[in-house]
Write an enzyme that holds these catalytic residues in place. Structure first.
Site, PDB file in Angstrom:
ATOM      1  N   ARG A  59       0.838  -1.204   0.000  1.00  0.00           N
ATOM      2  CA  ARG A  59       0.000   0.000   0.000  1.00  0.00           C
ATOM      3  C   ARG A  59       0.872   1.253   0.000  1.00  0.00           C
ATOM      4  O   ARG A  59       0.458   2.317  -0.424  1.00  0.00           O
ATOM      5  CB  ARG A  59      -0.981   0.001   1.188  1.00  0.00           C
ATOM      6  CG  ARG A  59      -1.844   1.249   1.274  1.00  0.00           C
ATOM      7  CD  ARG A  59      -3.207   1.017   1.942  1.00  0.00           C
ATOM      8  NE  ARG A  59      -3.098   0.332   3.214  1.00  0.00           N
ATOM      9  CZ  ARG A  59      -2.752   0.919   4.377  1.00  0.00           C
ATOM     10  NH1 ARG A  59      -2.495   2.203   4.411  1.00  0.00           N
ATOM     11  NH2 ARG A  59      -2.678   0.212   5.476  1.00  0.00           N
ATOM     12  N   TYR A 112     -15.863  15.582 -15.715  1.00  0.00           N
ATOM     13  CA  TYR A 112     -16.287  14.176 -15.683  1.00  0.00           C
ATOM     14  C   TYR A 112     -17.383  13.999 -14.625  1.00  0.00           C
ATOM     15  O   TYR A 112     -17.232  14.440 -13.490  1.00  0.00           O
ATOM     16  CB  TYR A 112     -15.048  13.329 -15.355  1.00  0.00           C
ATOM     17  CG  TYR A 112     -15.337  11.863 -15.225  1.00  0.00           C
ATOM     18  CD1 TYR A 112     -15.712  11.118 -16.333  1.00  0.00           C
ATOM     19  CD2 TYR A 112     -15.237  11.233 -13.995  1.00  0.00           C
ATOM     20  CE1 TYR A 112     -15.978   9.767 -16.208  1.00  0.00           C
ATOM     21  CE2 TYR A 112     -15.498   9.876 -13.866  1.00  0.00           C
ATOM     22  CZ  TYR A 112     -15.875   9.152 -14.982  1.00  0.00           C
ATOM     23  OH  TYR A 112     -16.129   7.814 -14.859  1.00  0.00           O
ATOM     24  N   ASP A 183      -7.382  17.242 -15.320  1.00  0.00           N
ATOM     25  CA  ASP A 183      -7.653  15.889 -15.797  1.00  0.00           C
ATOM     26  C   ASP A 183      -7.268  15.865 -17.282  1.00  0.00           C
ATOM     27  O   ASP A 183      -7.903  16.512 -18.114  1.00  0.00           O
ATOM     28  CB  ASP A 183      -9.144  15.575 -15.591  1.00  0.00           C
ATOM     29  CG  ASP A 183      -9.532  14.154 -16.007  1.00  0.00           C
ATOM     30  OD1 ASP A 183      -8.848  13.572 -16.873  1.00  0.00           O
ATOM     31  OD2 ASP A 183     -10.545  13.657 -15.483  1.00  0.00           O
ATOM     32  N   LYS A 208      -8.158   4.619 -19.303  1.00  0.00           N
ATOM     33  CA  LYS A 208      -8.469   5.002 -20.680  1.00  0.00           C
ATOM     34  C   LYS A 208      -7.238   4.785 -21.572  1.00  0.00           C
ATOM     35  O   LYS A 208      -6.833   3.656 -21.766  1.00  0.00           O
ATOM     36  CB  LYS A 208      -8.975   6.441 -20.700  1.00  0.00           C
ATOM     37  CG  LYS A 208     -10.054   6.738 -19.628  1.00  0.00           C
ATOM     38  CD  LYS A 208     -11.343   5.962 -19.857  1.00  0.00           C
ATOM     39  CE  LYS A 208     -12.237   5.885 -18.611  1.00  0.00           C
ATOM     40  NZ  LYS A 208     -12.630   7.151 -18.016  1.00  0.00           N
TER      41      LYS A 208
END
Ligand SMILES: *Cc1c(COP(=O)(O)O)cnc(C)c1O
Length: 390
Positions: A59, A112, A183, A208
């Protein structure tokens, strides 16, 4: 101004890796482990004291995730980067690191939809106000900036593909002491590198184009070491949306072909957008490569755009007649996809106003994949023919 092509060489460097892999493997191995052991008490305590930097628990630090982060940092021209389990993980951790109750954020409209929902739910509950502005109206942006902690940009946007002058917005933000975050999923670092335009932090839905194969959900943020260290220290470990080693490995694999994939998406999508714009049944096409010149810093266009039909087309028949374009959300993979606006608006969790992200119910969003321009055009043309209301 760069034309993006010089990135091909840079990508070649990234693709071949500087360091030798274990066993001289040409592909870096996946370090698929949750924890790393120590050979002695002294080694362990030195690590915990911060005298030695080495992996302890995945992590925090994992070598495969680190290799992806270093690759992306290089591509975006940033000092450092951090990988996340999703694009939303990157957006949430980034924004939450830099705001506190009572702060205000300025955001461009049409962000978004899930970022819009994050702002309207968790941030709102934390008494963080979000002011939406038209990113094309620099005077309006400047008016909204005084007192704002952060400006959240997305350009081009992912439904109406509104392309902003990112450098101009970043310099307005800097003048008003607001941190700028963008973004950059639509353009990818092949067509836009916002850090070089003065933006403080750039993030992606790596699900993406960075992945490119529709087999990963991931996110990433890149920028100067001081800002990335704050996200690494203050929010990533505790919000916990850490990128997994296997997904990082898939992203390294995907990014090797990013530059050539982007060129293929660009040429196919641009040709299809042009043909749609000239089609008798089409009212309008939202593609930044049609009409006006691209804003400074955007050196190419990707495979995602939207258009609206004139009256007289049955949207359901159009969608159901498509063969190569599959009905599906997301984008950035090898496959072509279609999403009708009215379907997205039917979603229950949708905020009351579709205005803020520019979604017209008559619009259709296409992702143009790698199947080939003529095959895709013929698919679209026959679906339109079949959808004409007599
Ligand atoms: C998909 C997407 C996101 C969210 O990314 P996930 O990986 O799905 O969490 C953020 N921004 C844009 C523009 C996207 O298309």
């Amino acid at each position: 101004m760069s034309n993006g092509l010089e990135l091909f060489d840079e990508l070649g460097l990234i693709a071949t890796h500087d360091e030798r892999n274990a066993f001289d493997a040409v592909v870096p191995p996946i370090v698929q482990t949750s924890l790393f052991t120590f050979s002695s008490y002294d080694e362990m305590i030195a690590t915990y004291r911060g005298e030695v930097v080495r992996p302890v628990y995945s992590r925090g630090l994992n070598p495969t995730v680190r290799a992806f982060e270093e690759t992306l940092a290089k591509l975006e021209g940033g000092e450092d980067a951090l990988g996340f389990a999703s694009g939303m993980g990157a957006i949430a951790a980034t924004v939450l690191t830099f705001v506190k109750p009572g702060d205000r954020i300025v955001a461009v409209r049409n962000v978004y939809p899930d970022a819009y929902r994050l702002f309207g739910t968790i941030l709102k509950r934390m008494q963080i106000e979000v002011t939406y502005v038209d990113g094309l109206d620099e005077a309006a942006v400047e008016k909204a900036l005084p007192g704002a902690k952060l400006i959240y940009l997305e350009s081009p946007t992912s439904w109406v593909m509104e392309a902003h002058d990112v450098g101009a917005l970043a310099s307005l933000a800097r003048r008003h002491g607001a941190l700028s975050v963008i973004d950059n999923s639509w353009a990818s670092p092949i067509f836009q590198r916002p850090l070089g335009l003065g933006v403080d932090l750039v993030l992606h839905s790596a699900s993406k184009y960075l992945s490119g194969h529709s087999d990963v959900v991931a996110g990433v943020v890149a920028g100067p070491k001081t800002l990335i260290d704050r996200i690494r220290g203050e929010s990533l470990p505790y919000l916990g949306a850490k990128l997994s080693p296997f997904d990082a490995w898939l992203l390294i694999r995907g990014m090797r072909t990013l530059a050539i994939r982007m060129k293929a998406h660009e040429s196919s999508a641009l040709e299809i957008a042009r043909r749609l714009a000239a089609h008798e049944n089409v009212a309008s096409v939202n593609h930044p490569g049609l009409g006006n010149a691209l804003p400074p810093g955007l050196v190419g266009t990707s495979g995602l755009f939207s258009f609206a039909f004139r009256e007289g087309i049955d949207l359901r028949a159009f969608c159901d007649h498509l063969r190569l374009f599959k009905l599906g959300v997301s984008w950035g993979g090898h496959e072509s996809l279609v999403v009708p606006g009215e379907v997205v608006l039917a979603q229950k969790a949708m905020p009351n106003s579709a205005q803020e992200f520019g979604l017209d119910p008559r619009s259709v969003r296409l992702h143009v994949g790698l199947e080939g321009t003529e095959a895709l055009w013929s698919d679209l043309k026959s679906a339109i023919d079949a959808a004409r209301i007599a």
